[in-house]
Write a protein that holds these residues in place. Structure first.
Motif, short mmCIF file in Angstrom:
data_model
loop_
_atom_site.label_atom_id
_atom_site.label_comp_id
_atom_site.label_asym_id
_atom_site.label_seq_id
_atom_site.Cartn_x
_atom_site.Cartn_y
_atom_site.Cartn_z
N PHE A 248 -11.31 42.41 77.76
CA PHE A 248 -10.00 43.13 77.34
C PHE A 248 -10.15 43.45 75.93
CE2 PHE A 248 -5.77 42.55 75.66
CZ PHE A 248 -4.95 43.51 76.52
N VAL A 249 -9.32 44.49 75.60
CA VAL A 249 -9.04 45.18 74.46
C VAL A 249 -7.76 45.68 74.37
CG1 VAL A 249 -10.37 47.21 75.04
CG2 VAL A 249 -9.98 46.84 72.61
N GLY A 250 -7.16 45.91 73.12
CA GLY A 250 -5.88 46.45 72.92
C GLY A 250 -6.12 47.14 71.52
N CYS A 251 -5.65 48.30 71.42
CA CYS A 251 -5.72 49.02 70.11
C CYS A 251 -4.50 49.29 69.25
CB CYS A 251 -6.67 50.47 70.41
SG CYS A 251 -8.18 50.01 71.03
N TYR A 252 -3.68 50.40 69.95
CA TYR A 252 -2.56 50.78 69.02
C TYR A 252 -1.46 49.92 69.33
CZ TYR A 252 1.68 53.22 67.69
OH TYR A 252 2.88 53.89 67.50
N ARG A 253 -0.56 49.53 68.34
CA ARG A 253 0.73 48.99 68.45
C ARG A 253 1.67 49.48 67.35
NH1 ARG A 253 -2.10 44.02 67.03
NH2 ARG A 253 -1.60 43.28 64.94
N SER A 254 2.84 49.50 67.62
CA SER A 254 3.73 50.12 66.64
C SER A 254 4.10 48.88 65.61
CB SER A 254 5.05 50.54 67.39
OG SER A 254 5.65 49.57 68.05
N GLY A 255 4.53 49.45 64.39
CA GLY A 255 5.19 48.34 63.39
C GLY A 255 4.09 47.93 62.50
N ASP A 267 -8.44 45.40 68.64
CA ASP A 267 -8.51 43.81 69.06
C ASP A 267 -9.32 43.47 70.31
OD1 ASP A 267 -7.38 43.27 66.74
OD2 ASP A 267 -5.56 42.78 67.44
N TRP A 268 -10.69 43.09 70.21
CA TRP A 268 -11.50 42.96 71.36
C TRP A 268 -11.35 41.49 71.73
CZ3 TRP A 268 -13.76 46.93 73.62
CH2 TRP A 268 -13.99 48.17 72.94
N SER A 269 -10.98 41.01 72.73
CA SER A 269 -10.72 39.72 73.33
C SER A 269 -11.82 39.26 74.03
CB SER A 269 -9.66 39.71 74.53
OG SER A 269 -9.55 38.47 75.10
N LEU A 270 -11.98 37.97 74.26
CA LEU A 270 -13.14 37.15 74.58
C LEU A 270 -13.10 37.08 76.02
CD1 LEU A 270 -13.46 34.26 71.88
CD2 LEU A 270 -14.39 36.64 71.59
N GLN A 271 -11.75 37.19 76.74
CA GLN A 271 -11.48 37.06 77.86
C GLN A 271 -11.42 38.27 78.80
OE1 GLN A 271 -11.08 33.77 78.36
NE2 GLN A 271 -11.29 33.50 76.58
N HIS A 331 -10.17 36.84 69.33
CA HIS A 331 -10.60 38.37 69.31
C HIS A 331 -11.33 38.65 68.32
CE1 HIS A 331 -6.96 38.64 66.94
NE2 HIS A 331 -7.22 39.74 66.54
N VAL A 332 -11.89 39.85 68.15
CA VAL A 332 -12.58 40.44 67.11
C VAL A 332 -11.77 41.72 66.89
CG1 VAL A 332 -14.74 41.65 66.27
CG2 VAL A 332 -14.76 39.56 68.00
N HIS A 333 -11.50 41.57 65.46
CA HIS A 333 -10.54 42.71 65.00
C HIS A 333 -11.33 43.87 64.39
CE1 HIS A 333 -7.16 44.85 63.19
NE2 HIS A 333 -8.12 45.19 61.99
N VAL A 334 -11.45 44.89 64.57
CA VAL A 334 -12.15 45.84 63.72
C VAL A 334 -11.13 47.21 63.25
CG1 VAL A 334 -12.81 47.09 65.96
CG2 VAL A 334 -14.04 47.56 63.95
N SER A 335 -11.15 47.42 62.19
CA SER A 335 -10.37 48.77 61.42
C SER A 335 -11.44 49.68 60.98
CB SER A 335 -9.90 48.06 60.23
OG SER A 335 -8.75 47.30 60.83
#
Length: 337
Positions: A248-255, A267-271, A331-335
């Motif tokens: 699982f991974v999530g990228c865009y979010r507002s705010g 954000d790259w999840s371990l799950q 999770h692993v965060h990458v910018s």
């Protein structure tokens, strides 16, 4: 919506001001072999195992070198003994040369012709033959001694050269493995549970001739949400997936003021779904190997920074301790730049 998912939707903590200043991406080493990450059927070599193997090799090389040095000392003593023998034979050689000159072909004939009786002729012939035998023996001993000295020196030189080359190679390989582990966070971050190599990522778009990265807008559909990402972020997303990290991974979010609402972070999840801190070797290695892939390919992907397991990495500064609302153990965060 689960609590871990809500936690992912909170703003990313502010990066320490001292680390935010970044002068541009530095080259990151990318290994040529593309092993699959943890969780696949293949069993890639771990950096921890590489370092242990190199240390074992070094111990064996040291033992071999000591044995070689002992043999070297023995050969040096032999060289010294043979040199003394040569020194002792040198006066004899000079005397033999003088005798050979005095009893040369003409002198020997004269010596025999001067015999006045048959008995004296036989005696003189026997003496001449004995002298020639002594000369031949002494010269053979001198030549043999010289050959032994030369062989001993050659053996010493070859043995020392081989052992030094072996030790230097092992030291180089060990230092390279330790440097590779430091690059991806060291033992403290990874526990040594990280692949020795990572796949090589394709170069991201937007690289200028002088090595900088062009600014990009949030213009591409985010494959993980209904939001948007930059072309460089989308490229990074595809390369991470291509490398085999498919959870699982999530990228865009507002705010928030940082990279997620700009489409420049994921954000790259371990799950396979949701977020949960690493709790076994599989989840920890997944995070370690994903982080290693990003760091090793940072210059090719245009990475700004990576956060994982309470540590933050910038190309310009390396790994530093990180603390915030999220400790990034789930999770692993990458910018991206």
């Amino acid at each position: 919506m689960t609590a871990p998912l809500r936690r992912w939707l909170t703003p990313v903590v502010a990066v320490l001001a001292a680390l935010v200043v970044f002068v541009g991406p530095l080259p990151a080493s990318a290994a040529p072999a593309p092993p699959k990450p943890s969780g696949h059927d293949s069993q890639p070599t771990l950096l921890n195992d590489v370092i242990e193997a190199k240390n074992r090799d070094f111990v064996k090389a040291e033992a071999a070198l000591k044995k070689s040095q002992k043999r070297q000392r023995e050969l040096e003593l032999e060289v010294s003994r043979l040199q003394r023998e040569l020194n002792a034979l040198a006066p004899q050689v000079n005397e033999i040369a003088a005798q050979s000159y005095r009893s040369g072909r003409i002198g020997a004939v004269s010596m025999l012709l001067e015999a006045r009786t048959p008995d004296s002729f036989v005696q003189r012939a026997g003496a001449l033959d004995e002298l020639n035998m002594v000369n031949a023996k002494q010269l053979a001993e001198v030549n043999a001694a010289k050959a032994r000295v030369q062989q001993a020196k050659l053996a010493v030189d070859t043995e020392v050269r081989d052992q030094q080359r072996l030790r230097n190679n092992i030291n180089r390989d060990r230092a390279a493995a330790e440097k590779a582990l430091d690059l991806v966070g060291g033992t403290g971050l990874t526990g040594g549970l990280v692949n020795a190599t990572s796949p090589v990522a394709r170069v991201a778009p937007g690289r200028t001739a002088d090595g900088d990265w062009r600014s990009e807008s949030c213009s591409q559909p985010d494959p993980t949400t209904s939001g948007c990402v930059t072309p460089r972020t989308l490229h990074m997303y595809k390369e991470v997936k291509r490398a085999g990290f498919t959870r699982f991974v999530g990228c865009y979010r507002s705010g928030g003021p940082y990279e997620h609402p700009k489409g420049r972070a994921c954000d790259w999840s371990l799950q396979n779904s949701g977020f949960r801190s690493w709790y076994n070797n599989d989840t920890r290695m997944y995070g370690n190997n994903l982080t290693a892939f990003l760091v090793r390919n940072a210059d090719r992907l245009g990475i700004y920074y990576v956060i994982w397991n309470r540590q933050i990495w910038f190309p310009a500064t390396g790994w530093k301790s990180y603390s915030g609302p999220s400790n990034h153990t789930d999770h692993v965060h990458v910018s991206l730049l």
